[in-house]
Design a protein around this motif. Structure first.
Motif, PDB file in Angstrom:
ATOM      1  N   ILE A 299      -4.107 -17.030 -11.073  1.00 26.37           N
ATOM      2  CA  ILE A 299      -3.348 -15.908 -11.918  1.00 26.37           C
ATOM      3  C   ILE A 299      -4.034 -14.596 -11.351  1.00 26.37           C
ATOM      4  N   GLN A 300      -5.297 -14.723 -11.428  1.00 27.36           N
ATOM      5  CA  GLN A 300      -5.902 -13.342 -11.128  1.00 27.36           C
ATOM      6  C   GLN A 300      -5.522 -12.845  -9.596  1.00 27.36           C
ATOM      7  N   ALA A 301      -5.490 -13.727  -8.665  1.00 26.15           N
ATOM      8  CA  ALA A 301      -5.180 -13.514  -7.425  1.00 26.15           C
ATOM      9  C   ALA A 301      -3.751 -12.825  -7.129  1.00 26.15           C
ATOM     10  N   LYS A 302      -2.851 -13.533  -8.175  1.00 27.21           N
ATOM     11  CA  LYS A 302      -1.347 -13.182  -8.306  1.00 27.21           C
ATOM     12  C   LYS A 302      -1.359 -11.596  -8.885  1.00 27.21           C
ATOM     13  N   ARG A 303      -2.001 -11.316  -9.954  1.00 24.65           N
ATOM     14  CA  ARG A 303      -1.902 -10.121 -10.648  1.00 24.65           C
ATOM     15  C   ARG A 303      -2.499  -8.998  -9.542  1.00 24.65           C
ATOM     16  N   ILE A 304      -3.649  -9.444  -8.904  1.00 20.35           N
ATOM     17  CA  ILE A 304      -4.046  -8.411  -8.066  1.00 20.35           C
ATOM     18  C   ILE A 304      -3.273  -7.908  -6.865  1.00 20.35           C
ATOM     19  N   MET A 305      -2.352  -8.831  -6.444  1.00 23.90           N
ATOM     20  CA  MET A 305      -1.161  -8.732  -5.194  1.00 23.90           C
ATOM     21  C   MET A 305      -0.163  -7.594  -5.985  1.00 23.90           C
ATOM     22  N   PHE A 306       0.295  -7.789  -7.271  1.00 25.04           N
ATOM     23  CA  PHE A 306       1.288  -7.080  -7.774  1.00 25.04           C
ATOM     24  C   PHE A 306       0.749  -5.583  -8.301  1.00 25.04           C
ATOM     25  N   GLU A 307      -0.535  -5.613  -8.764  1.00 23.92           N
ATOM     26  CA  GLU A 307      -1.258  -4.395  -8.903  1.00 23.92           C
ATOM     27  C   GLU A 307      -1.266  -3.708  -7.741  1.00 23.92           C
ATOM     28  N   THR A 308      -1.681  -4.044  -6.712  1.00 24.52           N
ATOM     29  CA  THR A 308      -2.183  -3.411  -5.414  1.00 24.52           C
ATOM     30  C   THR A 308      -0.652  -2.750  -5.136  1.00 24.52           C
ATOM     31  N   VAL A 309       0.468  -3.559  -4.977  1.00 23.46           N
ATOM     32  CA  VAL A 309       1.753  -3.074  -4.785  1.00 23.46           C
ATOM     33  C   VAL A 309       2.019  -1.923  -5.920  1.00 23.46           C
ATOM     34  N   ASN A 310       2.031  -2.140  -6.815  1.00 19.46           N
ATOM     35  CA  ASN A 310       2.332  -1.328  -8.061  1.00 19.46           C
ATOM     36  C   ASN A 310       1.628   0.039  -7.527  1.00 19.46           C
ATOM     37  N   ASP A 311       0.406   0.140  -7.665  1.00 18.58           N
ATOM     38  CA  ASP A 311      -0.554   1.280  -7.244  1.00 18.58           C
ATOM     39  C   ASP A 311      -0.095   1.861  -5.924  1.00 18.58           C
ATOM     40  N   SER A 312       0.285   1.241  -4.931  1.00 19.24           N
ATOM     41  CA  SER A 312       0.542   1.782  -3.890  1.00 19.24           C
ATOM     42  C   SER A 312       2.055   2.629  -3.937  1.00 19.24           C
ATOM     43  N   ILE A 313       2.721   2.138  -4.437  1.00 20.47           N
ATOM     44  CA  ILE A 313       4.248   2.641  -4.754  1.00 20.47           C
ATOM     45  C   ILE A 313       4.047   3.770  -5.723  1.00 20.47           C
ATOM     46  N   LYS A 314       3.185   3.759  -6.766  1.00 19.31           N
ATOM     47  CA  LYS A 314       3.001   4.988  -7.539  1.00 19.31           C
ATOM     48  C   LYS A 314       2.247   5.993  -6.598  1.00 19.31           C
ATOM     49  N   ASP A 315       1.215   5.655  -5.976  1.00 24.92           N
ATOM     50  CA  ASP A 315       0.632   6.708  -5.099  1.00 24.92           C
ATOM     51  C   ASP A 315       1.579   7.529  -4.349  1.00 24.92           C
ATOM     52  N   ASN A 316       2.319   6.441  -3.499  1.00 31.89           N
ATOM     53  CA  ASN A 316       3.429   7.159  -2.472  1.00 31.89           C
ATOM     54  C   ASN A 316       4.461   8.012  -3.242  1.00 31.89           C
ATOM     55  N   PHE A 317       4.696   7.450  -4.328  1.00 35.22           N
ATOM     56  CA  PHE A 317       5.684   8.532  -4.928  1.00 35.22           C
ATOM     57  C   PHE A 317       5.185  10.001  -5.621  1.00 35.22           C
ATOM     58  N   TYR A 318       4.043   9.694  -6.013  1.00 35.60           N
ATOM     59  CA  TYR A 318       3.715  11.136  -6.575  1.00 35.60           C
ATOM     60  C   TYR A 318       2.802  11.943  -5.409  1.00 35.60           C
ATOM     61  N   ASN A 319       2.512  11.184  -4.154  1.00 34.03           N
ATOM     62  CA  ASN A 319       2.079  12.021  -3.137  1.00 34.03           C
ATOM     63  C   ASN A 319       3.125  12.532  -2.200  1.00 34.03           C
ATOM     64  N   SER A 320       4.553  12.084  -2.561  1.00 38.71           N
ATOM     65  CA  SER A 320       5.404  12.693  -1.780  1.00 38.71           C
ATOM     66  C   SER A 320       5.827  14.022  -2.003  1.00 38.71           C
ATOM     67  N   ASN A 321       6.044  14.780  -0.867  1.00 41.93           N
ATOM     68  CA  ASN A 321       6.220  16.495  -1.142  1.00 41.93           C
ATOM     69  C   ASN A 321       7.241  16.680  -2.038  1.00 41.93           C
ATOM     70  N   VAL A 322       8.425  15.957  -1.765  1.00 39.92           N
ATOM     71  CA  VAL A 322       9.572  16.243  -2.549  1.00 39.92           C
ATOM     72  C   VAL A 322       9.271  16.181  -3.885  1.00 39.92           C
ATOM     73  N   VAL A 323       8.832  15.064  -4.470  1.00 39.73           N
ATOM     74  CA  VAL A 323       8.431  14.674  -5.777  1.00 39.73           C
ATOM     75  C   VAL A 323       7.482  15.759  -6.336  1.00 39.73           C
ATOM     76  N   ALA A 324       6.461  16.172  -5.451  1.00 44.31           N
ATOM     77  CA  ALA A 324       5.562  17.040  -6.105  1.00 44.31           C
ATOM     78  C   ALA A 324       5.976  18.317  -6.382  1.00 44.31           C
ATOM     79  N   ALA A 325       7.088  18.844  -5.490  1.00 43.29           N
ATOM     80  CA  ALA A 325       7.815  19.869  -5.511  1.00 43.29           C
ATOM     81  C   ALA A 325       8.635  20.139  -6.854  1.00 43.29           C
TER      82      ALA A 325
END
Ligand code: GDP
Length: 367
Positions: free
Chosen positions: A307-333
């Protein structure tokens, strides 16, 4: 200077040649920058870890903790190769408010475990370490006996960062320590915030240290943390404190009865101990072993890890998507404009969010 002098004194006239590119792989220059550390290949790191070479283990953990992209890449390769050798340990989370005696307790239990022939790694999560600088959790000076024990390996908390980032580094460090042959892992954290949830999500057994002055203490520690505990140890049960400690033990036992049953079927234990006199320390180790036997018996031990390993996988995906979204120039502007529009009641929060998402996905599909 020395070099120039030599040049001038030399009878040999050397024709200045064309500047040659460095013979060192440019990828590795950053790794070497400023430090003349030997650079190992991935296989050399892995071999060193598996052979229990502490210097190489430490260097690998430093790569995990580094923010340099090259180090991160190297660390990921090392972790991947260590994974088949990891997992064979009991991971124990230890929490409690500052002053409860965590480091004294870890030293006492740690010494007991090491004397029994186990190999113990002590890690820590303290995202607030920026604030306390030198005296971060896991600091070797706090565990004098343990830090010189041949069976123990103490690694201070990774320096401050987001809790998610620090937790990830600790999880990856656990893998390397296990591959290096450490069969018992302690992850220490301060019982004042979100970090114990992060620790709970990466360990097999969660131990809460408390003090005897129960009334205040029961309120001081969040109910949620008590619910996560597989055992509560009431520390400082020595001298005049002994009576109060056994009274507190009874109170905590009653309090735990009111909580819903645990997923593991294990009934959390309450025990008293003294990290000073070391009375009751062996009993805590017995409780941990009972838990291991019990949860291995009903398969919960592995289920929890899955369960922990599965959660980490999804957490990592969620974190990366969020990072990518907020670091996008279009979004930031767009954010400041849309945020203001929402505050001015010009558009609804949902419409603003949708506009951000649409702009992001449109931008991505062009790329
Ligand atoms: P931490 O902040 O939770 O890591 O707590 P420490 O291990 O630094 O201990 C805080 C204080 O409590 C120190 O002065 C310790 O000497 C003391 N202490 C720790 N364990 C015990 C114990 O079992 N009995 C008594 N009487 N004092 C203790």
């Amino acid at each position: 200077m020395e070099e120039n002098k030599k040049k001038i004194q030399s009878a040999l006239k050397v024709q200045e040649g064309i500047e040659q590119p460095s013979s060192i792989n440019p990828q590795l220059i950053n790794t070497l920058k400023g430090k003349h550390k030997p650079v190992f290949t991935v296989d050399e790191y892995v071999e060193g870890i598996i052979n229990g070479n502490r210097t190489i283990l430490s260097k690998s953990i430093t790569l995990i903790e580094s923010s340099l992209h090259e180090h991160q890449q190297l660390a990921q390769l090392i972790i991947a190769k260590c994974l088949p050798y990891a997992g064979q340990s009991i991971r124990i989370g230890i929490t409690g408010v500052p002053g409860v005696g965590k480091s004294t307790f870890i030293e006492a239990l740690g010494k007991y475990i090491c004397n029994s022939g186990h190999k113990l790694a002590v890690l820590a999560i303290d995202p607030s370490s920026e604030r306390s600088k030198g005296s971060i959790l896991g600091d070797k000076t706090r565990m004098e006996e343990l830090s010189v024990d041949a069976n123990a390996f103490i690694r201070p908390s990774p320096s401050a960062g987001s809790l998610g980032g620090v937790a990830r580094k600790t999880r990856e460090t656990i893998i390397l320590c296990e591959a290096a042959g450490f069969d018992t892992i302690f992850v220490e954290t301060v019982g004042v915030g979100q970090s114990e949830t992060a620790v709970h999500a990466m360990v097999d057994f969660f131990l809460l240290l408390m003090l005897a002055n129960a009334g205040d203490e029961l309120q001081g520690i969040k109910r949620g943390i008590m619910e996560m505990a597989d055992a509560i140890a009431i520390n400082k049960a020595d001298g005049e404190n002994i009576k109060m400690a056994s009274l507190a033990k009874a109170q905590y036992k009653n309090a735990l009865h009111l909580f819903p049953p645990t997923d593991s079927g294990w009934i959390p234990e309450v025990a008293t101990c003294s990290a000073y006199t070391r009375e009751g320390i062996e009993n805590i180790w017995n409780i941990i072993n009972d838990y291991k036997l019990f949860t291995k018996g009903n398969q919960f031990f592995n289920l929890k890890r899955q369960i922990q390993a599965k959660r980490i996988m999804f957490e990592t995906v969620n974190d990366s998507i969020k990072d990518n979204f907020y670091n996008s120039n279009v979004v930031a502007a767009m954010i400041p404009i849309l945020q203001q529009a929402v505050l001015d009641d010009k558009i609804s929060s949902y419409v603003a969010a949708q506009q951000l998402l649409d702009a992001y996905f449109k931008d991505k599909s062009i790329l």
